[in-house]
Write an enzyme that holds these catalytic residues in place. Structure first.
Site, PDB file in Angstrom:
ATOM      1  N   SER A 194     -19.737   0.585  27.030  1.00  0.00           N
ATOM      2  CA  SER A 194     -18.904   1.781  26.913  1.00  0.00           C
ATOM      3  C   SER A 194     -17.615   1.570  27.712  1.00  0.00           C
ATOM      4  O   SER A 194     -16.873   0.636  27.421  1.00  0.00           O
ATOM      5  CB  SER A 194     -19.686   3.019  27.363  1.00  0.00           C
ATOM      6  OG  SER A 194     -19.039   4.201  26.953  1.00  0.00           O
ATOM      7  N   ASP A 198     -22.669   3.991  15.807  1.00  0.00           N
ATOM      8  CA  ASP A 198     -22.121   4.663  16.992  1.00  0.00           C
ATOM      9  C   ASP A 198     -21.227   5.826  16.572  1.00  0.00           C
ATOM     10  O   ASP A 198     -20.215   5.638  15.906  1.00  0.00           O
ATOM     11  CB  ASP A 198     -21.320   3.654  17.816  1.00  0.00           C
ATOM     12  CG  ASP A 198     -21.009   4.145  19.225  1.00  0.00           C
ATOM     13  OD1 ASP A 198     -20.898   5.371  19.413  1.00  0.00           O
ATOM     14  OD2 ASP A 198     -20.864   3.308  20.127  1.00  0.00           O
ATOM     15  N   HIS A 243     -24.481   4.933  20.033  1.00  0.00           N
ATOM     16  CA  HIS A 243     -23.767   4.470  21.226  1.00  0.00           C
ATOM     17  C   HIS A 243     -24.725   3.884  22.258  1.00  0.00           C
ATOM     18  O   HIS A 243     -24.386   2.947  22.969  1.00  0.00           O
ATOM     19  CB  HIS A 243     -22.963   5.621  21.836  1.00  0.00           C
ATOM     20  CG  HIS A 243     -22.003   5.181  22.897  1.00  0.00           C
ATOM     21  ND1 HIS A 243     -21.030   4.232  22.668  1.00  0.00           N
ATOM     22  CD2 HIS A 243     -21.870   5.545  24.201  1.00  0.00           C
ATOM     23  CE1 HIS A 243     -20.334   4.042  23.774  1.00  0.00           C
ATOM     24  NE2 HIS A 243     -20.829   4.818  24.715  1.00  0.00           N
TER      25      HIS A 243
END
Length: 898
Positions: A755, A833, A865
């Site tokens: 991330s 995602d 994600h």
């Protein structure tokens, strides 16, 4: 061929090689910097031979991982959480309270409800271990993996839920009613109310329904626990769990196949509010019912209505979606339109027999944008204790102005299509009924939303008292007791015209700083305050003793003085206080010891009820003790050239040999609202870092400027310039460690994160390819204009007003700066995602191809994600170890460089 482009200098200029010192302030071993000014150049040291990690086959790595993770599954989600204390009120019984909580069942590895009894007395010579007793009889609470509905999948992503079973529950103290969602159903049971306390597991009662699809976000009505509300297909429904009467309250969503034609929702928090503001619900029961002359009652629900017709729709196509060949989402990209939002209210008329007579849908007397000018986000909402006012915490789009407003139910009128009738309804509302802005604050950095807001019962009609936490005044989040005068607005609706921004503002009568100092009160991710209105005390969690440890504190909110710490130093705590403030539970751990859960009794002298002390009462979960084959990291700190003290963690290779220098992996997050370096046990969530150290890598973790719990100035250092300062701090930390430890090989440094950590891994390779040999980037943002409004604009501003910042912060726009050697960049991304869309990776790949730059790619077709599927998680860790082995740590990796 890859070469170091320049000899690395040691910027921090520190040369103290003394052993670790235990600082009194922090209660945790921290290796600190010294005041020496000389630099230590690499040529001044004896020549060290590189250590090469053993080269394993894929199958061998798979077996190694399985062996190192054998204790990992046992530790995951083992600790109980979501505690609820209930008084037994049995003078002759042996127990004072029963505590309920969620924990993992040993039989089927699902989260379910348990309870334990708190004894009135204990034998202080022995440690009491409370027994866990299941509240519920075994029943199928969980669907098979992958069978969650789309709505459930997305909510689990937003809440970062990785376990199965019951994720949360609602409880009504007066009736003893539990309400929870499990599998595809909503269930209720009773315990701890007038009917007494069970001694046997209870069979949950299914709330029957006519709704064909999944029901979400169930809540008990606090004014009448026979009634519950829930969300079905983006509308609010209610149901009576006794009579089984069910009613749909709102009709804004039509369940059309074409999302573009069905853009409205009621009672639902939209994506940005869930992901960026941690608000997961969009409706709020009034805590009190209004009685009617006929013996009935009026129940009220405040809710938000969203219109997302102007919000862009993102389409994700994948054969892995099985029955859904394409998934579509409303996703407001930075600089584009957010959902249009308003408040509405539903009034449910109940007769004396408990049946619905009528439901009235009400809207604000004037449009939301007129009453709440400049407001973009409803960050929080609820009701005052008496139910006289609804309240809301509102933010502007830049998130630099916050308002707390009171909204009277009188401000709502029935929804009416007839223009004349609507005008009559408007004229029936007195001019004195307006919103009331009881507090406002602004900042030039940004406002971090939290959950701390406690409203006291009104003792004077013209005043309201509350406790709120603010960072804007001192740069650190602290508690304030505020009294606002509920002054009638000078704006007269009947005279026409629009209100001025200041017309609804109420003057502040008194503002008392309850806490102060260069530390912060915690108010997110489960941390909140507990107010003892009898003794006039407030309990809170904070970082007063150390930025690396969370502790429970108490202080008077009437005469604030010295803050009292109630938890033991040397650990980081997460606490829950009983409603009567006579017990608290702490889940605590440190770098060496896995989490433990203990119960403490609070007491005070009769002559000084504000002087609180704790007494250990019982253990709920004992620590598992040191894990086999686990070596905890060492915490270090150094004085950065920016003037801040930065903290880090160092995992040394397990079989450290003198005369050798080791490949180094920098594990990174580096973004806002996260702190990786603290005195908590890392052997569960970050066990892979221990695995790397066991294979012969040095592993380093550093919290750079921008991370949390260090104050707004520290966190706000990258305002308007994400990606431009973080790597400087990380490199300075690596150089500092290399000046202290000659076993760190700065010619073989890899970086990995997910991330924001994936984003910074790319930034590191792009900005400092002379330092970072390999970057492994998971689910990275590569183009900030592709990310959402709430997050991106908070930190980077609107793209039209910060073009340079958006350009410099977007790696996709600078692909030509990546190295031209192969085997240096690996991208990992879940194809489904819905947060950082796969488009971020695909557009970076397009620019890398145009620039003629090499890369490696690993796609996870079933993942969003976060990696959820166990097989995907295992593959990710295998790929990580194998890539580092082949391209950084082994002898074959060294040959690739030549």
């Amino acid at each position: 061929m890859w070469k170091r482009s320049e000899q690395m200098k040691i910027k921090s200029g520190k040369c103290n090689m003394a052993a670790a010192m235990e600082t009194e302030q922090l209660g945790v071993e921290i290796f600190e910097t010294a005041d020496c000014e000389e630099n230590i150049e690499s040529q001044d040291r004896p020549k060290l031979e590189p250590f090469y990690v053993e080269r394993y086959s894929w199958s061998q790595l798979k077996k190694l991982l399985a062996d190192t993770r054998k204790y990992h599954g046992y530790m995951m989600a083992k600790a109980p959480h979501d505690f609820m204390f209930v008084k037994r009120n049995d003078p002759d019984g042996p127990h004072s309270d029963r505590i309920y909580y969620l924990a993992m069942s040993g039989e089927n590895r699902e989260n379910t409800l348990f309870y334990s009894e708190i004894p009135k007395t204990i034998n202080r010579a022995a440690v009491l271990m409370l027994s866990w007793k299941p509240l519920l009889d075994l029943f199928q609470a969980t669907l098979d993996y992958g069978m969650y509905s789309r709505e459930e999948e997305l909510l689990r992503e937003r809440k970062r839920i990785g376990t199965v079973g019951i994720a949360s529950y609602d409880y009504h103290q007066g009736s003893g009613t539990f309400l929870f969602q499990a599998g595809s159903g909503i269930y209720h049971v009773k315990d701890g109310g007038p009917q007494g306390f069970t001694q046997q597991p209870l069979r949950p009662n299914l709330v029957e329904t006519s709704c064909p699809n999944i029901r979400m976000d169930p809540k008990l009505c606090p004014a009448d626990p026979d009634w519950i509300a829930f969300i079905h297909s983006n509308d609010i429904w209610i149901s009576n769990i006794v009579t089984r009467e069910e009613r749909r309250l709102t009709y804004v969503h039509n369940e059309l196949a074409n999302m573009e034609e069905d853009a409205r929702s009621a009672g639902v928090a939209t994506f940005v509010l869930q992901e960026e503001f941690d608000r997961y619900s969009g409706y709020w029961w009034c805590p009190k019912a209004e009685t009617t002359p006929s013996g009935g009652k009026i129940l009220r629900i405040l809710y938000e209505e969203n219109d997302e017709s102007e919000v862009e729709i993102i389409h994700v196509t994948s054969p892995m979606l099985e029955t859904r060949r394409a998934d579509s989402f409303r996703y407001p990209k930075t600089g584009t339109a957010n959902p249009k939002v308003t408040f509405k209210m539903s009034e449910i008329m109940i007769d004396a027999e408990g049946r619905i007579i009528d439901v009235i849908d009400k809207e604000l007397i004037q449009p939301f944008e007129i009453l709440f000018e400049g407001v973009e986000y409803i960050a929080r909402a609820g009701w005052t204790p008496e139910g006289k006012y609804a309240w809301s915490i509102l933010l502007d789009r830049s998130q630099t102005r916050l308002q707390i407003v009171l909204i009277s139910p009188e401000l709502f009128i029935p929804v009416e299509d007839d223009v004349m009738e609507r005008q009559r309804l408007i004229e029936s509302v007195p001019d004195s009924v307006t919103p009331l802005i009881i507090y406002e604050e602004t900042t030039d950095i940004w406002i971090n939303i939290h959950d701390i807001f406690h409203v006291f019962p009104q003792s004077h009609e013209e005043e309201i008292e509350f406790i709120f936490a603010s960072e804007c005044k001192t740069g650190f989040r602290h508690l304030y007791k505020i009294t606002s005068i509920l002054k009638e607005s000078k704006y007269k609706r009947s005279s026409g015209g629009l209100p001025a921004p200041s017309d609804f503002k109420c003057p502040i009568k008194e503002e008392i700083a309850i806490t102060s100092g260069e530390w912060e009160v915690l108010g997110r991710h489960g941390s909140n305050i507990q107010v003892d209105e009898v003794r006039r005390l407030v309990y809170f969690e904070g970082t007063k003793d150390s930025p690396l440890e969370h502790h429970l504190y108490v202080v008077s909110y009437v005469n604030p003085g010295e803050v009292t710490r109630l938890t033991d130093r040397g650990y980081s705590h997460s606490c829950c206080i009983s409603q009567h403030c006579d017990f608290f539970i702490s889940k605590y751990s440190n770098q060496k010891n896995p989490h433990c859960v203990s119960l403490y009794k609070l007491s005070s002298p009769e002559d000084d009820p504000t002087c609180k002390t704790k007494e250990f009462w019982a253990t709920i979960l004992d620590s598992a003790g040191p894990l086999p084959d686990y070596t905890p990291p060492e915490i270090f700190s150094f004085e950065s050239t920016t003037g801040f003290t930065l903290y880090g963690m160092l995992y040394k290779p397990h079989d450290l040999q003198p005369g050798k220098k080791y490949p180094t992996v920098l594990f990174i997050y580096g973004g806002p609202q996260v702190q990786l370096v603290n005195n908590r046990f890392k052997g569960v969530k970050y066990f892979r870092l221990n695995t790397l150290a066991s294979l012969g890598y040095v592993v380093v973790v550093i919290d750079n400027r921008g991370s949390c719990h260090r104050g707004l100035k520290f966190e706000g250092a990258f305002k308007y310039k994400m990606g431009q300062i973080e790597i400087d701090d990380q490199v300075e930390g690596l150089q500092y460690l290399a000046s202290r430890y000659d076993f760190i090989d700065l010619d073989r440094v890899g970086i990995h994160g997910w991330s924001y950590g994936g984003y910074l891994s790319l930034m590191a390779l792009m900005q400092r390819s002379d330092i970072f040999r390999v970057a492994i980037a998971g689910a990275p943002v590569t183009l900030w204009i592709f990310y959402d409004t709430g997050y991106t604009e908070r930190y980077m501003g609107h793209p039209d007003q910060n073009e340079q910042g958006y350009y410099l912060g977007s790696v996709a726009m600078q692909a030509e700066k990546f190295p031209s050697e192969p085997n240096r960049l690996l991208l990992l991304h879940g194809f489904l995602d819905e947060n950082v869309h796969f488009a971020h990776t695909s557009i970076l790949l397009s620019f890398l191809v145009r620039a003629g730059k090499p890369y490696d790619l690993q796609i996870y077709p079933q993942e969003r994600h976060s990696i959820r599927v166990p097989e995907s998680g295992e593959h990710y860790e295998l790929h990580l170890l194998h890539y580092l082995q082949e391209n950084l740590g082994s002898r074959i990796a060294a040959l690739k460089v030549i």
